[in-house]
Scaffold this motif. Structure first.
Motif, PDB file in Angstrom:
ATOM      1  N   GLU A   9      30.848 -27.172  25.748  1.00  0.00           N
ATOM      2  CA  GLU A   9      31.592 -26.409  24.751  1.00  0.00           C
ATOM      3  C   GLU A   9      30.692 -25.316  24.174  1.00  0.00           C
ATOM      4  N   PRO A  10      31.174 -24.057  24.057  1.00  0.00           N
ATOM      5  CA  PRO A  10      30.305 -22.968  23.614  1.00  0.00           C
ATOM      6  C   PRO A  10      30.033 -23.004  22.111  1.00  0.00           C
ATOM      7  N   TYR A  11      28.871 -22.539  21.752  1.00  0.00           N
ATOM      8  CA  TYR A  11      28.522 -22.276  20.352  1.00  0.00           C
ATOM      9  C   TYR A  11      27.592 -21.074  20.343  1.00  0.00           C
ATOM     10  N   ALA A  12      27.376 -20.476  19.198  1.00  0.00           N
ATOM     11  CA  ALA A  12      26.490 -19.325  19.091  1.00  0.00           C
ATOM     12  C   ALA A  12      25.706 -19.397  17.792  1.00  0.00           C
ATOM     13  N   LEU A  13      24.479 -18.893  17.835  1.00  0.00           N
ATOM     14  CA  LEU A  13      23.652 -18.758  16.638  1.00  0.00           C
ATOM     15  C   LEU A  13      23.209 -17.302  16.557  1.00  0.00           C
ATOM     16  N   ARG A  14      23.503 -16.666  15.435  1.00  0.00           N
ATOM     17  CA  ARG A  14      23.166 -15.262  15.240  1.00  0.00           C
ATOM     18  C   ARG A  14      22.072 -15.163  14.176  1.00  0.00           C
ATOM     19  N   ILE A  15      20.901 -14.674  14.574  1.00  0.00           N
ATOM     20  CA  ILE A  15      19.795 -14.447  13.646  1.00  0.00           C
ATOM     21  C   ILE A  15      19.803 -12.960  13.319  1.00  0.00           C
ATOM     22  N   ARG A  16      20.070 -12.623  12.086  1.00  0.00           N
ATOM     23  CA  ARG A  16      20.314 -11.223  11.745  1.00  0.00           C
ATOM     24  C   ARG A  16      19.035 -10.383  11.726  1.00  0.00           C
ATOM     25  N   ARG A  17      17.947 -10.936  11.250  1.00  0.00           N
ATOM     26  CA  ARG A  17      16.694 -10.164  11.142  1.00  0.00           C
ATOM     27  C   ARG A  17      15.529 -11.149  11.190  1.00  0.00           C
ATOM     28  N   ALA A  18      14.598 -10.927  12.100  1.00  0.00           N
ATOM     29  CA  ALA A  18      13.503 -11.881  12.276  1.00  0.00           C
ATOM     30  C   ALA A  18      12.250 -11.177  12.765  1.00  0.00           C
ATOM     31  N   LYS A  19      11.113 -11.756  12.409  1.00  0.00           N
ATOM     32  CA  LYS A  19       9.812 -11.303  12.907  1.00  0.00           C
ATOM     33  C   LYS A  19       9.161 -12.451  13.662  1.00  0.00           C
ATOM     34  N   PHE A  20       8.558 -12.126  14.817  1.00  0.00           N
ATOM     35  CA  PHE A  20       7.797 -13.120  15.559  1.00  0.00           C
ATOM     36  C   PHE A  20       6.371 -13.175  15.015  1.00  0.00           C
ATOM     37  N   GLY A  21       5.878 -14.385  14.830  1.00  0.00           N
ATOM     38  CA  GLY A  21       4.474 -14.560  14.466  1.00  0.00           C
ATOM     39  C   GLY A  21       3.620 -14.671  15.721  1.00  0.00           C
ATOM     40  N   LEU A  22       2.342 -14.920  15.508  1.00  0.00           N
ATOM     41  CA  LEU A  22       1.407 -15.067  16.623  1.00  0.00           C
ATOM     42  C   LEU A  22       1.394 -16.498  17.117  1.00  0.00           C
ATOM     43  N   LEU A  23       1.411 -16.665  18.441  1.00  0.00           N
ATOM     44  CA  LEU A  23       1.278 -18.010  18.976  1.00  0.00           C
ATOM     45  C   LEU A  23      -0.123 -18.531  18.704  1.00  0.00           C
ATOM     46  N   GLN A  24      -0.283 -19.843  18.611  1.00  0.00           N
ATOM     47  CA  GLN A  24      -1.573 -20.430  18.275  1.00  0.00           C
ATOM     48  C   GLN A  24      -2.463 -20.611  19.490  1.00  0.00           C
ATOM     49  N   GLU A  25      -1.877 -20.727  20.673  1.00  0.00           N
ATOM     50  CA  GLU A  25      -2.677 -20.990  21.869  1.00  0.00           C
ATOM     51  C   GLU A  25      -1.982 -20.393  23.087  1.00  0.00           C
ATOM     52  N   LEU A  26      -2.770 -19.818  23.986  1.00  0.00           N
ATOM     53  CA  LEU A  26      -2.254 -19.278  25.241  1.00  0.00           C
ATOM     54  C   LEU A  26      -3.052 -19.915  26.384  1.00  0.00           C
ATOM     55  N   PRO A  27      -2.597 -21.075  26.887  1.00  0.00           N
ATOM     56  CA  PRO A  27      -3.360 -21.817  27.913  1.00  0.00           C
ATOM     57  C   PRO A  27      -3.209 -21.186  29.297  1.00  0.00           C
ATOM     58  N   ILE A  28      -4.058 -20.221  29.606  1.00  0.00           N
ATOM     59  CA  ILE A  28      -3.959 -19.472  30.858  1.00  0.00           C
ATOM     60  C   ILE A  28      -4.255 -20.339  32.076  1.00  0.00           C
ATOM     61  N   LEU A  29      -5.244 -21.227  31.984  1.00  0.00           N
ATOM     62  CA  LEU A  29      -5.536 -22.167  33.069  1.00  0.00           C
ATOM     63  C   LEU A  29      -5.044 -23.548  32.664  1.00  0.00           C
ATOM     64  N   GLY A  30      -4.360 -24.225  33.570  1.00  0.00           N
ATOM     65  CA  GLY A  30      -3.855 -25.560  33.256  1.00  0.00           C
ATOM     66  C   GLY A  30      -3.129 -26.148  34.446  1.00  0.00           C
ATOM     67  N   GLN A  31      -2.660 -27.383  34.283  1.00  0.00           N
ATOM     68  CA  GLN A  31      -1.972 -28.094  35.356  1.00  0.00           C
ATOM     69  C   GLN A  31      -0.472 -28.194  35.118  1.00  0.00           C
ATOM     70  N   ASP A  32      -0.011 -27.750  33.967  1.00  0.00           N
ATOM     71  CA  ASP A  32       1.419 -27.796  33.652  1.00  0.00           C
ATOM     72  C   ASP A  32       1.973 -26.375  33.567  1.00  0.00           C
ATOM     73  N   TYR A  33       3.295 -26.269  33.619  1.00  0.00           N
ATOM     74  CA  TYR A  33       3.937 -24.974  33.447  1.00  0.00           C
ATOM     75  C   TYR A  33       3.582 -24.412  32.074  1.00  0.00           C
ATOM     76  N   LEU A  34       3.168 -23.153  32.061  1.00  0.00           N
ATOM     77  CA  LEU A  34       2.806 -22.512  30.804  1.00  0.00           C
ATOM     78  C   LEU A  34       4.052 -22.293  29.957  1.00  0.00           C
ATOM     79  N   LYS A  35       3.959 -22.703  28.701  1.00  0.00           N
ATOM     80  CA  LYS A  35       5.048 -22.526  27.746  1.00  0.00           C
ATOM     81  C   LYS A  35       4.541 -21.682  26.586  1.00  0.00           C
ATOM     82  N   LEU A  36       5.248 -20.595  26.315  1.00  0.00           N
ATOM     83  CA  LEU A  36       4.936 -19.762  25.166  1.00  0.00           C
ATOM     84  C   LEU A  36       5.746 -20.271  23.982  1.00  0.00           C
ATOM     85  N   THR A  37       5.062 -20.693  22.929  1.00  0.00           N
ATOM     86  CA  THR A  37       5.740 -21.166  21.728  1.00  0.00           C
ATOM     87  C   THR A  37       5.604 -20.104  20.657  1.00  0.00           C
TER      88      THR A  37
END
Length: 248
Positions: free
Chosen positions: A194-222
């Protein structure tokens, strides 16, 4: 109110965004496993001093409205968004005699200015324009060349001619914060999509805390997100922050 039918919820879907206040197209961030909102509040209570304890009144006011998104598509745009970066698109026309310093020691890596297109011709010469031979003087890699033992590459440098492959460079921490309008096009997996929607009217992205360039798992940007009040919303019954549309 007690519902006569099940209205449980498991959200999935896609996140889209564009610059706040623009008429740009809403473009997808790609594969995203999570999007959440959080509210912080300031609570002030007036104690009941007339006997019996408890409070005479209480006021709770929302302070910070924040969010978080998890991104698995490592695109220049996604990386730039959460590292406050700028994007420079690499040229794709042939480059002649790009000059590089070298030490001339075995296994030294000499990266090109841009990622090379290995389907095109790559030629390497000494600083004195003497041709060097792949497999004898150097090993060609997806990043540049690596000096081999007994190579004719020395400390005078090398000249390299190649064609860059299509790529972009993210210059991290080289740009200002940008404001976005976000839209979550969701499906409730607990209710047969069933469809739903979330509308964020105005937002700023902060800085991620970690960028694991080398690793054994799929890289996830949080990416942390700060929701800001949208001053263009003037109706009392419309939220200045976000709205969630749910099917009846």
């Amino acid at each position: 109110m007690l519902q006569p039918v099940d209205r449980s919820f498991i959200g999935e879907g896609q996140a889209f965004g564009r610059l706040y206040g623009s008429q740009d197209p809403l473009l997808p961030f790609g594969n995203s496993d999570a999007f959440s909102l959080s509210y912080a509040s300031d609570r002030k209570a007036l104690a009941n001093f007339m006997g019996g304890g408890g409070n005479r009144n209480v006021r709770t006011r929302a302070t910070d409205v924040t969010g978080s998104i998890g991104l698995y598509d490592i695109t220049p745009e996604n990386v730039a968004t959460i590292t406050r970066g700028g994007i420079i698109v690499a040229p794709t026309t042939a480059i002649t005699d790009e000059l590089h310093t070298s030490a001339g020691v075995a296994f030294e890596l000499i990266p090109f200015k841009y990622l090379p297109d290995l389907s095109k011709t790559v030629t390497v010469k000494t600083a004195a324009a003497t041709a060097l031979v792949a497999g004898e003087d150097y090993l060609l890699t997806p990043h540049g060349i690596q000096v081999l033992a007994n190579s004719n590459i020395d400390a005078t440098g090398v000249k390299i001619s190649y064609t860059p492959r299509k790529s972009s460079a993210v210059q991290m921490l080289n740009s200002s914060e940008k404001e976005f309008e976000l839209f979550i096009a969701g499906l409730n997996d607990a209710q047969s999509g069933e469809p739903y929607a979330l509308r964020i009217r105005r937002a700023k992205f902060g800085l991620l805390q970690e960028l694991p360039i080398l690793g054994q798992d799929y890289l996830k940007l949080t990416g942390p997100i700060e929701l800001l009040a949208d001053s263009t919303v003037v109706a009392d019954d419309i939220s200045k922050f976000c709205q969630m549309d749910l099917a009846a």
